[in-house]
Structures are given as structure tokens and as C-alpha cells.
Design a protein around this motif. Structure first.
Motif, PDB file in Angstrom:
ATOM      1  N   HIS A  41      -1.253   0.059  -1.474  1.00 41.63           N
ATOM      2  CA  HIS A  41      -1.686   1.098  -2.408  1.00 41.63           C
ATOM      3  C   HIS A  41      -1.672   2.467  -1.730  1.00 41.63           C
ATOM      4  O   HIS A  41      -1.181   3.453  -2.298  1.00 41.63           O
ATOM      5  CB  HIS A  41      -3.076   0.779  -2.953  1.00 41.63           C
ATOM      6  N   VAL A  47      -0.811  -0.219  -8.557  1.00 39.90           N
ATOM      7  CA  VAL A  47      -1.690  -1.379  -8.667  1.00 39.90           C
ATOM      8  C   VAL A  47      -1.005  -2.491  -9.463  1.00 39.90           C
ATOM      9  O   VAL A  47      -1.057  -3.658  -9.091  1.00 39.90           O
ATOM     10  CB  VAL A  47      -3.043  -0.987  -9.307  1.00 39.90           C
ATOM     11  N   ILE A  65      -9.113  -2.607  -3.340  1.00 38.27           N
ATOM     12  CA  ILE A  65      -8.806  -1.251  -2.881  1.00 38.27           C
ATOM     13  C   ILE A  65     -10.092  -0.453  -2.660  1.00 38.27           C
ATOM     14  O   ILE A  65     -10.213   0.291  -1.680  1.00 38.27           O
ATOM     15  CB  ILE A  65      -7.879  -0.543  -3.888  1.00 38.27           C
TER      16      ILE A  65
END
Length: 94
Positions: A41, A47, A65
Motif C-alpha cells: 500500500h 487496497v 494498513i
């Protein structure tokens, strides 16, 4: 054992061995998956693409994340190993 059973046994054994090897390979990566997700990411991957690659939900990826700091140095082939420091004698200010 009949010939059909013997052939089925061989096929089942081959499938079992392949599945076991794949599981062992996954288990080797499993502890690193949160870091892999965070790094992907931070490196600009979406995503949706990360979730698709791992066959997991986007909500889980967002959670990982938010809980895992990225370490892009881990993706840099020129970076020193973790725990080591690179000292430069070059002065960039001149």
C-alpha cells in the motif's frame, strides 16, 4: 488393491503432496503478510488490488494498513539489512 484403486491412490497421493507443499509455502509467508500488505500500500498499490491478490476482504486490508507501519526499506534492494546502518562519507552539501 484393484488397478483402479492403485491409480486413484497415486493420484490422491500426488494431490495431497502438492497441497501440503503449497500449505508449507504459505505458512512460511503467513507471519509476514501484514508487513507485505502495508508495504504494498505504501508503495502505491490500491487496497482493492492487494485484497484481490490475497483473496481477502478490503476491510481486512484497511485494518492491517492502519495497524502495521510500512517499511519501504525492506523493498529496496540497495538498503542495508535490518539493524545495520549505512554510513556515507560523501558530503551532499557541497
Amino acid at each position: 488393491m484393484t488397478e483402479q484403486q492403485t491409480a486413484a491412490h497415486r493420484a490422491a497421493r500426488a494431490l495431497l503432496d502438492d497441497a501440503a507443499a503449497a500449505r508449507r509455502a504459505w505458512k512460511a509467508y503467513e507471519p509476514e503478510v501484514p508487513q507485505i500488505i502495508a508495504n504494498a500500500h505504501a508503495a502505491g498499490m490500491r487496497v482493492r488490488d492487494i485484497a484481490h491478490a490475497f483473496d481477502m476482504g478490503e476491510r481486512y486490508v484497511y485494518r492491517v494498513i492502519s495497524e502495521t507501519p510500512a517499511n519501504l526499506d525492506a523493498l529496496d534492494e540497495d538498503a542495508p539489512p535490518v539493524g545495520e546502518y549505512r554510513i556515507s562519507t560523501r558530503r551532499d552539501d557541497q
